[in-house]
Enzyme design. Structure first.
Site, mmCIF file in Angstrom:
data_model
loop_
_atom_site.group_PDB
_atom_site.id
_atom_site.type_symbol
_atom_site.label_atom_id
_atom_site.label_comp_id
_atom_site.label_asym_id
_atom_site.label_seq_id
_atom_site.Cartn_x
_atom_site.Cartn_y
_atom_site.Cartn_z
ATOM 1 N N GLY B 13 0.839 -1.190 0.000
ATOM 2 C CA GLY B 13 0.000 0.000 0.000
ATOM 3 C C GLY B 13 0.877 1.243 0.000
ATOM 4 N N PHE B 14 0.269 2.358 0.448
ATOM 5 C CA PHE B 14 1.025 3.619 0.455
ATOM 6 C C PHE B 14 1.886 3.665 1.704
ATOM 7 C CE2 PHE B 14 -1.011 6.289 -2.896
ATOM 8 C CZ PHE B 14 0.154 6.915 -3.304
ATOM 9 N N HIS B 15 2.833 2.743 1.833
ATOM 10 C CA HIS B 15 3.685 2.803 3.016
ATOM 11 C C HIS B 15 4.970 3.555 2.740
ATOM 12 C CE1 HIS B 15 4.667 1.996 7.082
ATOM 13 N NE2 HIS B 15 3.364 1.848 7.211
ATOM 14 N N MET B 16 5.932 3.418 3.646
ATOM 15 C CA MET B 16 7.110 4.288 3.637
ATOM 16 C C MET B 16 7.743 4.466 2.253
ATOM 17 S SD MET B 16 8.228 6.028 6.072
ATOM 18 C CE MET B 16 9.561 7.179 6.272
ATOM 19 N N ALA B 19 5.390 5.783 -0.545
ATOM 20 C CA ALA B 19 5.013 7.167 -0.255
ATOM 21 C C ALA B 19 6.184 8.108 -0.510
ATOM 22 C CB ALA B 19 4.528 7.292 1.194
#
Lengths: 552, 87
Positions: B13-16, B19
């Site tokens: 997903g939109f993790h570190m 992102a």
């Protein structure tokens, strides 16, 4: 000459480097020149980015790309428009750069911690790191960089923390001196693991020594020679060389079986604290793992690890061990091991309180997820479960019932595990020693944890220097306890190991051989020494020693 | 103003790391970049906004770009998300 506790053997001759953790304190002050204050912040950010790039480059070499990328992520965070907007806004409101930095990061830490996503919560610790680094730059506090210590450095600190160890380069650090700690403290264990001579509990070491002065660290005798004469340097250089030579001789025991002079065989395993250590155990010629401490999975974070995360760690260790035994101890928190997010209340008497198996049996969902993770890992090697701090048969029964429940669940979900996984008891309380016969009927194995067993039997806090003279596994009461635990295990036909420090003690070894211990579990660096010590004795000789000792 | 609806396909997903890649890419444009998710507007140029939004694999989002170079910004944003941030 300064005196302390010799906690890691060997001799080091070098120059002192004082490592002090500075407090990041400041008095918030009103700001008149807003632009100048914004510039102070911008300069701090620039310095931070430069420092972080260097650290990332160093990490890329020592720990790999993944760790380096996390470090580089800190640059992304500090460059974040939301961050700059908030800090600038606060400075415009009259706050100093320190206060603006602290408030901004605390706000984001709050936001991250308040999400219900575990990975996001963990990132809050990155924000804390950034906050501390920025504040030290703004306050002009230079942190001493251990990683940059030159060859021949003797580290002097209040205590050795895990974060400090990350920076230690074994080739450059020739000795460690601390103000606190004992044989069994974290600093000692780390020093021994890195094979660096260490003297701990030296009163006022930080004020008595100054950076740059030459000292000799005698970790074997617990002494520090200050301002050494040339004769002393010659003498200690000779001792150091002899020590290193003997170490090389131990290498001859590598790859051999662990057996007495009369041919009785023993198992010789290692105590580990992370999957990575399993590799060290193998490298040290360990025959398996007699104690895998699982606390590392729960510490230094803000939320519980998931079952999958635990499974991956246990599986990694099992895979490294390639079918050699792996005894995993379930969570042993409480006492001196604090984990903030578990919300354990401060206790009057933590060692006698809500800890280890007691905590786990009251927090069943958490406990079951650990048990399931261990069971799943059992499909990948010879994995065994061990419960810490057992004091009553009921606790063992309850724990075993949970293992059965977890098995049922995995069976229904079609997940592979070892149906016959052994479930054992860490006998480390006086109570478990006294009822060893009862426990032996229901446990698949015992492992004697001598550190706590000695403390609980002698009612003695090993960290308290006023009473630590009582703290010895050679006290008759403790020896009788150990003997009775081993004999009851032998009578019941179950294996019995020892995973405390005493298992590596050359004077204890013949006694354990005589009592009938089947497995020694020691730190990786002690494996060859223990094998050599076991090989010294015939069973008859060991029996003769034990008989004399136990007359008391 | 241009926009597009998308589904997050990469596992993290939109993790570190995703992102970081995303904000670094969007930072090049002068247009505002907004991620609409779960009824909230998230600043597409701010890591500190995106991460606590917890945008996971399978989440439906809308990317909205507004400004002089909005078309280019949207095209790059869509390309990154559709190829799963190269995971």
């Amino acid at each position: 000459m300064l005196k302390g506790i010799g906690a890691s053997e060997g001799f080091g001759i070098g120059k002192v480097m004082i490592v002090e953790e500075k407090k990041l304190e400041y008095t918030p002050h009103a700001v008149n020149d807003i632009d100048a204050e914004k510039q102070r912040y911008a300069d701090a950010v620039a310095a931070f980015i430069e420092e972080t790039k260097e650290q990332a480059a160093a990490l890329r070499v020592s720990a790999g790309d993944k760790e380096a990328e996390i470090m580089e992520g800190h640059i992304g965070i500090i460059n974040d428009p939301g961050m700059k907007m908030s800090v600038d806004g606060l400075i415009e409101g009259g706050n100093c750069a320190e206060a603006a930095t602290e408030q901004t990061l605390d706000m984001f830490i709050g936001i991250f911690s308040a999400t219900d996503d575990e990975m996001t919560q963990q990132r809050a610790s990155d924000l804390k790191d950034i906050k501390n680094a920025l504040l030290s730059i703004l306050l002009g506090i230079n942190e001493v960089k251990i990683s940059e210590a030159p060859a021949g450095t003797v580290l002097v600190a209040k205590e050795v923390t895990p974060s400090m160890t990350a920076g230690i380069n074994k080739d450059n650090i020739v000795g460690i001196i601390t103000e606190t700690g004992s044989q069994t403290s974290h600093s000692a264990i780390l020093a021994r693991a890195m094979e660096i001579p260490a003297v701990l509990s030296v009163p006022n070491a930080l004020s008595q020594l100054s950076s740059g002065e030459q000292v000799i660290v005698d970790g074997t005798n617990g002494e520090i020679v200050t301002a050494p004469s040339e004769a002393e340097i010659t003498d200690y250089t000779a001792r150091r060389d002899a020590f290193l030579r003997e170490k090389r001789e131990l290498e001859m025991f590598r790859g051999r079986r662990t057996q007495s002079a009369s041919g009785e065989e023993y198992e010789l395993c290692c105590n580990i604290g992370s999957p990575k250590d399993a590799g060290k155990a193998i490298a040290a010629d360990g025959e398996g793992v007699g104690l895998f401490r699982t606390e590392f999975l729960f510490m230094d974070r803000t939320a519980l690890p998931t079952e999958d995360e635990q499974f991956e760690a246990y599986k990694a260790a099992a895979v490294i061990l390639k079918g050699k035994p792996l005894i995993i101890r379930t969570l042993d928190i409480g006492g001196d091991k604090e984990i903030p997010y578990l919300g354990l209340e401060k206790e009057e008497n933590p060692f006698m309180g809500f800890r280890a198996i007691r905590y786990c049996l009251k927090n069943r969902e958490m406990f079951k997820s650990q048990i399931k993770a261990i069971l799943r890992a059992s499909a990948f090697g010879d994995v065994r479960i061990m419960f810490p701090l057992i004091t009553a048969v009921e606790e063992l029964r309850e724990g075993k019932a949970l293992v059965e429940e977890a098995k049922e669940y995995l069976r229904a979900s079609g997940i592979a595990f070892n149906e016959n996984i052994p479930v054992g008891v860490m006998t480390e309380t006086a109570a478990s020693g006294v009822i060893a016969d009862l426990l032996a009927k229901e446990a698949d194995f015992f492992s004697i944890g001598t550190n706590d067993l000695t403390g609980y039997t002698m009612a003695c806090d090993r960290g308290n220097s006023d009473v630590s003279y009582l703290y010895s596994p050679f006290q008759p009461s403790v020896l009788r306890m150990i003997k009775s635990i081993i004999e009851n295990a032998v009578k019941a036909g179950i294996p019995v190991g020892m995973c405390g420090e005493a298992a590596a003690n050359p004077m204890m070894i013949p006694l354990l051989m005589s009592f009938g211990l089947t497995e020694f579990s020691v730190s990786a660096v002690s494996v060859l020494k223990v094998r050599k010590n076991i090989a010294k004795w015939t069973k008859a000789e060991a029996d003769a020693v034990a008989e004399k000792v136990m007359i008391v | 103003m241009v926009s597009k609806q998308l589904t997050i396909i990469n596992a993290q997903g939109f993790h570190m790391r995703p992102a970081q890649m995303f904000t670094a890419a969007m930072g090049k444009y002068s247009s505002d970049v907004t991620i609409k998710f779960n009824g909230k507007d998230v600043n597409g140029k701010s890591l500190l906004n995106i991460i606590p939004a917890c945008i996971k694999c399978g989440s439906n989002i809308e990317i909205v770009c507004n400004g002089a170079d909005e078309n280019e910004a949207l095209a790059e944003a869509v390309a990154m998300i559709e190829n799963g941030f190269g995971e």
